[in-house]
Design a protein around this motif. Structure first.
Motif, PDB file in Angstrom:
ATOM      1  N   CYS A   1       4.980   1.353  -6.677  1.00 14.32           N
ATOM      2  CA  CYS A   1       4.709   2.532  -7.518  1.00 14.32           C
ATOM      3  C   CYS A   1       3.326   2.463  -8.147  1.00 14.32           C
ATOM      4  CB  CYS A   1       5.762   2.660  -8.616  1.00 14.32           C
ATOM      5  SG  CYS A   1       7.363   3.179  -7.998  1.00 14.32           S
ATOM      6  N   ASP A   2       2.826   1.249  -8.383  1.00 13.52           N
ATOM      7  CA  ASP A   2       1.497   1.083  -8.971  1.00 13.52           C
ATOM      8  C   ASP A   2       0.364   1.334  -7.973  1.00 13.52           C
ATOM      9  OD1 ASP A   2       2.416   0.536 -11.513  1.00 13.52           O
ATOM     10  OD2 ASP A   2       2.354  -1.653 -11.248  1.00 13.52           O
ATOM     11  N   LEU A   3       0.673   1.353  -6.677  1.00 11.01           N
ATOM     12  CA  LEU A   3      -0.356   1.597  -5.672  1.00 11.01           C
ATOM     13  C   LEU A   3      -0.769   3.070  -5.716  1.00 11.01           C
ATOM     14  CD1 LEU A   3       1.101  -0.269  -2.555  1.00 11.01           C
ATOM     15  CD2 LEU A   3      -0.623  -1.100  -4.164  1.00 11.01           C
ATOM     16  N   ASN A   4      -2.061   3.310  -5.535  1.00 13.48           N
ATOM     17  CA  ASN A   4      -2.503   4.704  -5.439  1.00 13.48           C
ATOM     18  C   ASN A   4      -2.267   5.199  -4.014  1.00 13.48           C
ATOM     19  OD1 ASN A   4      -4.742   3.967  -3.820  1.00 13.48           O
ATOM     20  ND2 ASN A   4      -5.979   3.594  -5.632  1.00 13.48           N
ATOM     21  N   ARG A   5      -2.531   6.457  -3.784  1.00 16.48           N
ATOM     22  CA  ARG A   5      -2.214   7.061  -2.486  1.00 16.48           C
ATOM     23  C   ARG A   5      -2.931   6.373  -1.330  1.00 16.48           C
ATOM     24  NH1 ARG A   5      -1.434  13.270  -1.081  1.00 16.48           N
ATOM     25  NH2 ARG A   5      -1.219  13.050   1.155  1.00 16.48           N
ATOM     26  N   SER A   6      -4.202   6.060  -1.503  1.00 16.35           N
ATOM     27  CA  SER A   6      -4.951   5.427  -0.414  1.00 16.35           C
ATOM     28  C   SER A   6      -4.429   4.021  -0.139  1.00 16.35           C
ATOM     29  CB  SER A   6      -6.448   5.413  -0.701  1.00 16.35           C
ATOM     30  OG  SER A   6      -6.733   4.625  -1.826  1.00 16.35           O
ATOM     31  N   ASP A   7      -4.032   3.279  -1.182  1.00 17.49           N
ATOM     32  CA  ASP A   7      -3.449   1.952  -0.977  1.00 17.49           C
ATOM     33  C   ASP A   7      -2.115   2.045  -0.239  1.00 17.49           C
ATOM     34  OD1 ASP A   7      -5.538   0.615  -2.147  1.00 17.49           O
ATOM     35  OD2 ASP A   7      -4.554   0.433  -4.114  1.00 17.49           O
ATOM     36  N   ARG A   8      -1.318   3.058  -0.555  1.00 20.00           N
ATOM     37  CA  ARG A   8      -0.042   3.254   0.141  1.00 20.00           C
ATOM     38  C   ARG A   8      -0.281   3.590   1.610  1.00 20.00           C
ATOM     39  NH1 ARG A   8       3.956   6.512  -4.031  1.00 20.00           N
ATOM     40  NH2 ARG A   8       3.693   5.064  -5.758  1.00 20.00           N
ATOM     41  N   GLU A   9      -1.282   4.413   1.881  1.00 17.30           N
ATOM     42  CA  GLU A   9      -1.603   4.763   3.266  1.00 17.30           C
ATOM     43  C   GLU A   9      -2.107   3.543   4.026  1.00 17.30           C
ATOM     44  OE1 GLU A   9      -4.295   8.059   2.907  1.00 17.30           O
ATOM     45  OE2 GLU A   9      -2.672   9.449   2.373  1.00 17.30           O
ATOM     46  N   ARG A  10      -2.917   2.702   3.381  1.00 11.91           N
ATOM     47  CA  ARG A  10      -3.393   1.473   4.032  1.00 11.91           C
ATOM     48  C   ARG A  10      -2.238   0.520   4.297  1.00 11.91           C
ATOM     49  NH1 ARG A  10      -8.514  -0.481   0.698  1.00 11.91           N
ATOM     50  NH2 ARG A  10      -6.787  -0.757  -0.715  1.00 11.91           N
ATOM     51  N   LEU A  11      -1.299   0.426   3.359  1.00 15.68           N
ATOM     52  CA  LEU A  11      -0.131  -0.423   3.560  1.00 15.68           C
ATOM     53  C   LEU A  11       0.673   0.065   4.756  1.00 15.68           C
ATOM     54  CD1 LEU A  11       1.874  -2.634   2.745  1.00 15.68           C
ATOM     55  CD2 LEU A  11       2.875  -1.018   1.122  1.00 15.68           C
ATOM     56  N   LEU A  12       0.918   1.352   4.838  1.00 15.92           N
ATOM     57  CA  LEU A  12       1.668   1.919   5.957  1.00 15.92           C
ATOM     58  C   LEU A  12       0.945   1.681   7.274  1.00 15.92           C
ATOM     59  CD1 LEU A  12       4.196   3.507   6.717  1.00 15.92           C
ATOM     60  CD2 LEU A  12       2.906   5.597   6.313  1.00 15.92           C
ATOM     61  N   LEU A  13      -0.371   1.856   7.282  1.00 13.37           N
ATOM     62  CA  LEU A  13      -1.159   1.623   8.486  1.00 13.37           C
ATOM     63  C   LEU A  13      -1.110   0.156   8.905  1.00 13.37           C
ATOM     64  CD1 LEU A  13      -3.058   2.828  10.599  1.00 13.37           C
ATOM     65  CD2 LEU A  13      -4.947   2.348   9.040  1.00 13.37           C
ATOM     66  N   SER A  14      -1.208  -0.745   7.940  1.00 11.15           N
ATOM     67  CA  SER A  14      -1.155  -2.171   8.274  1.00 11.15           C
ATOM     68  C   SER A  14       0.223  -2.561   8.797  1.00 11.15           C
ATOM     69  CB  SER A  14      -1.546  -3.031   7.077  1.00 11.15           C
ATOM     70  OG  SER A  14      -0.553  -2.983   6.072  1.00 11.15           O
ATOM     71  N   LEU A  15       1.283  -1.945   8.279  1.00 12.08           N
ATOM     72  CA  LEU A  15       2.631  -2.222   8.780  1.00 12.08           C
ATOM     73  C   LEU A  15       2.796  -1.700  10.202  1.00 12.08           C
ATOM     74  CD1 LEU A  15       4.718  -1.355   5.618  1.00 12.08           C
ATOM     75  CD2 LEU A  15       4.359  -3.623   6.589  1.00 12.08           C
ATOM     76  N   ALA A  16       2.216  -0.552  10.490  1.00  9.92           N
ATOM     77  CA  ALA A  16       2.313   0.028  11.822  1.00  9.92           C
ATOM     78  C   ALA A  16       1.548  -0.812  12.849  1.00  9.92           C
ATOM     79  CB  ALA A  16       1.780   1.454  11.815  1.00  9.92           C
ATOM     80  N   LYS A  17       0.448  -1.418  12.431  1.00  7.79           N
ATOM     81  CA  LYS A  17      -0.373  -2.220  13.341  1.00  7.79           C
ATOM     82  C   LYS A  17       0.161  -3.634  13.515  1.00  7.79           C
ATOM     83  CE  LYS A  17      -4.833  -0.004  12.763  1.00  7.79           C
ATOM     84  NZ  LYS A  17      -6.220  -0.205  12.361  1.00  7.79           N
ATOM     85  N   SER A  18       0.834  -4.146  12.502  1.00  8.24           N
ATOM     86  CA  SER A  18       1.242  -5.546  12.501  1.00  8.24           C
ATOM     87  C   SER A  18       2.749  -5.679  12.607  1.00  8.24           C
ATOM     88  CB  SER A  18       0.761  -6.208  11.208  1.00  8.24           C
ATOM     89  OG  SER A  18       1.313  -7.498  11.095  1.00  8.24           O
ATOM     90  N   GLY A  19       3.183  -6.623  13.407  1.00  7.08           N
ATOM     91  CA  GLY A  19       4.610  -6.919  13.491  1.00  7.08           C
ATOM     92  C   GLY A  19       5.011  -7.957  12.465  1.00  7.08           C
ATOM     93  N   ASP A  20       4.033  -8.567  11.797  1.00  7.33           N
ATOM     94  CA  ASP A  20       4.311  -9.623  10.835  1.00  7.33           C
ATOM     95  C   ASP A  20       4.415  -9.040   9.440  1.00  7.33           C
ATOM     96  OD1 ASP A  20       4.640 -12.002   9.511  1.00  7.33           O
ATOM     97  OD2 ASP A  20       2.544 -12.602   9.675  1.00  7.33           O
ATOM     98  N   LEU A  21       5.643  -8.787   8.982  1.00  7.87           N
ATOM     99  CA  LEU A  21       5.851  -8.185   7.674  1.00  7.87           C
ATOM    100  C   LEU A  21       5.923  -9.219   6.566  1.00  7.87           C
ATOM    101  CD1 LEU A  21       8.450  -5.481   8.683  1.00  7.87           C
ATOM    102  CD2 LEU A  21       5.992  -5.247   8.432  1.00  7.87           C
ATOM    103  N   LYS A  22       5.925 -10.497   6.919  1.00 11.26           N
ATOM    104  CA  LYS A  22       5.998 -11.530   5.891  1.00 11.26           C
ATOM    105  C   LYS A  22       4.709 -11.635   5.089  1.00 11.26           C
ATOM    106  CE  LYS A  22       9.356 -14.235   8.406  1.00 11.26           C
ATOM    107  NZ  LYS A  22       9.622 -15.461   9.130  1.00 11.26           N
ATOM    108  N   ASN A  23       3.607 -11.126   5.633  1.00 13.79           N
ATOM    109  CA  ASN A  23       2.322 -11.204   4.937  1.00 13.79           C
ATOM    110  C   ASN A  23       2.033  -9.980   4.091  1.00 13.79           C
ATOM    111  OD1 ASN A  23       1.748 -13.699   5.977  1.00 13.79           O
ATOM    112  ND2 ASN A  23       0.807 -12.865   7.813  1.00 13.79           N
ATOM    113  N   THR A  24       3.028  -9.131   3.878  1.00 10.92           N
ATOM    114  CA  THR A  24       2.841  -7.949   3.036  1.00 10.92           C
ATOM    115  C   THR A  24       2.548  -8.403   1.615  1.00 10.92           C
ATOM    116  OG1 THR A  24       4.428  -6.769   4.382  1.00 10.92           O
ATOM    117  CG2 THR A  24       3.882  -5.805   2.263  1.00 10.92           C
ATOM    118  N   PRO A  25       1.459  -7.943   1.010  1.00 18.52           N
ATOM    119  CA  PRO A  25       1.116  -8.395  -0.334  1.00 18.52           C
ATOM    120  C   PRO A  25       2.109  -7.923  -1.382  1.00 18.52           C
ATOM    121  CG  PRO A  25      -0.292  -6.608   0.333  1.00 18.52           C
ATOM    122  CD  PRO A  25       0.536  -6.959   1.535  1.00 18.52           C
ATOM    123  N   ARG A  26       2.306  -8.713  -2.415  1.00 16.36           N
ATOM    124  CA  ARG A  26       3.213  -8.340  -3.501  1.00 16.36           C
ATOM    125  C   ARG A  26       2.535  -7.349  -4.442  1.00 16.36           C
ATOM    126  NH1 ARG A  26       7.899 -10.360  -4.503  1.00 16.36           N
ATOM    127  NH2 ARG A  26       8.656 -12.070  -3.286  1.00 16.36           N
TER     128      ARG A  26
END
Length: 70
Positions: A41-66
């Protein structure tokens, strides 16, 4: 408690109560993310979009930042 999940099929981040194994939209398996609901919830819109893009590109979800993105 609210947990963050990602569906690789729908390319969507779900905010779901509890540990849900399947996507409520398509029914395929979900990946639980390593980011809390409050941190998301603290992420702004661009950070949320980057997170979604990184998840789509990467199969490794363990490295998702807290908190935030680098």
């Amino acid at each position: 408690m609210i947990y963050m999940h990602y569906c690789a099929n729908c390319h969507y981040i779900h905010m779901l109560n509890g540990h849900k194994p399947f996507c409520p939209t398509c029914g395929l398996p979900l990946k639980e993310l390593d980011i809390s609901y409050l941190d998301y919830c603290d992420l702004n819109r661009s950070d949320r979009e980057r997170l979604l893009l990184s998840l789509a590109k990467s199969g490794d979800l363990k490295n998702t930042p807290r908190t935030g993105l680098t």
